[in-house]
Design an enzyme around this catalytic site. Structure first.
Site, short mmCIF file in Angstrom:
data_model
loop_
_atom_site.label_atom_id
_atom_site.label_comp_id
_atom_site.label_asym_id
_atom_site.label_seq_id
_atom_site.Cartn_x
_atom_site.Cartn_y
_atom_site.Cartn_z
N THR A 165 7.10 1.10 -9.73
CA THR A 165 6.93 2.17 -10.72
C THR A 165 8.26 2.86 -11.03
OG1 THR A 165 4.78 2.55 -9.75
CG2 THR A 165 5.63 4.28 -11.20
N ARG B 229 -8.01 -2.13 -12.24
CA ARG B 229 -7.53 -1.44 -11.03
C ARG B 229 -6.48 -0.39 -11.41
NH1 ARG B 229 -2.20 -0.66 -8.81
NH2 ARG B 229 -2.39 -0.35 -6.56
N VAL B 230 -6.57 0.78 -10.81
CA VAL B 230 -5.61 1.85 -11.08
C VAL B 230 -4.96 2.25 -9.76
CG1 VAL B 230 -5.34 4.24 -11.87
CG2 VAL B 230 -6.88 2.69 -13.09
N ASP C 286 -1.67 4.63 -7.70
CA ASP C 286 -1.33 6.05 -7.52
C ASP C 286 -0.62 6.65 -8.73
OD1 ASP C 286 0.85 4.22 -6.74
OD2 ASP C 286 1.98 6.08 -6.52
N GLY D 207 5.28 2.22 -4.80
CA GLY D 207 4.87 1.34 -3.70
C GLY D 207 3.39 1.02 -3.84
N GLY E 202 -0.12 1.62 -4.20
CA GLY E 202 -0.84 2.81 -4.63
C GLY E 202 -2.00 3.20 -3.74
#
Ligand code: GLY
Length: 312
Positions: A152, A180-181, A183, A204, A206
């Protein structure tokens, strides 16, 4: 008041140069942060963000992004969106509302289209090839990790009026399940920003970051009087130890923070994690958090390190 900017990964360097220039010229923090994130989103060479991002397991690039305004504690986020050229811009737009701050999937995509945000096919030939190779090699869905230790782009800015902003953008974990989601667009986990205290962001795996609400935890430690480096290390390593003590095997996690005075910190559970910092008196500079399992330290990247670094 001095300005400052901190960002995850070496890939943010050019964006930080552009964003810092805006801060130097007295621009408002959101403009600087969005400009810096967009620079990464638009660059297909960076494999885990925006155009040319990492596909999910059915070969589609699905993106998450968020923006938080540290003055008003307002935030906006888009989750699992396809074909939006700059998801960070849509997230920032949503941060201006009282309600409907997080939009997911088709709802976010139709909002973006209605408000004139550019659409684009985010899958490049290279990202499709990466996906085909992975499909050929096989993979274990329960063991997917952050791609080569980076994912990210997170950027925190502080402008000369003391306003802070925090943006994040990612294609998430390579080969993730559709929908999928992680952090990144989840407030308190992937980002948190309070101009009266400071801001923090995480990158990293999530699922492991969310278990510790790492960004909010770091800002809380700073609020309680901790310095940024100490707050990053305490939040991250306490959480890692806690997960291990409960029998979990956490994936890689890295964090950054900047306080309202421009002091900064960074920490990682992996061997090394580069991040970029600029301040009024310091040109954009790459730092590296290093962790050999016993000692954690932060150094300025040497020319040798830059020449040999293969990640984004
Ligand atoms: N940290 C990004 C993700 O887990 O999707």
């Amino acid at each position: 008041m001095k300005y400052g900017m901190i960002a995850t990964w070496k890939m943010a360097y050019e964006g930080v140069v552009e964003g810092s220039e805006k801060l130097r010229n007295g621009k408002e923090v959101s403009e600087a942060v969005i400009c810096a994130i967009e620079s990464v989103e638009n660059n297909p060479a960076y494999r885990s963000v925006g155009f040319g991002g990492l596909p999910n397991r059915v070969g589609e690039v699905e993106l998450d992004a968020a923006y938080m305004d540290g003055e008003r504690l307002c935030f906006g986020a888009v989750m699992a969106v396809k074909n939006i050229k700059n998801p960070i811009r849509v997230a920032r737009h949503l941060s201006g509302y009282q309600r409907n701050n997080i939009l997911a999937g088709g709802g976010a995509e139709s909002f973006a289209a209605t408000h004139g945000y550019e659409s684009a096919n985010m899958l490049t030939h290279e990202s499709q090839q990466r996906w085909e190779k992975k499909i050929g090699e096989g993979y274990i869905p329960e063991e997917i990790e952050a791609y080569g230790g980076h994912d990210t782009v997170c950027i925190i800015g502080l402008d000369d009026q003391g306003r802070m902003g925090n943006g994040v953008s990612t294609s998430g974990l390579f080969m993730k399940h559709p929908g999928r989601v992680g952090d990144s667009p989840v407030i308190g986990s992937g980002f948190y920003c309070d101009s009266r205290v400071g801001a923090a962001s995480a990158t990293g795996v999530g699922e492991d970051i969310m278990k510790g609400c790492l960004s909010f935890r770091i800002v809380s430690l700073i609020k309680a009087g901790g310095d940024c480096q100490g707050a990053c290390e305490k939040a991250l390593f306490d959480h890692e130890a806690d997960l291990k003590a409960r029998g979990s095997k956490p994936g890689s996690m890295s964090v950054i923070a900047m306080d309202k005075n421009g002091n900064f910190g960074g920490a990682t559970t992996q061997k090394e994690f580069p991040f970029v910092v600029s301040r009024e008196e310091m040109e954009p500079t790459i730092f590296v958090a290093q962790n050999d399992g016993k000692v954690h330290r932060v150094i300025k990247a040497t020319q040798d390190w830059k020449d040999n670094y293969l990640g984004d």
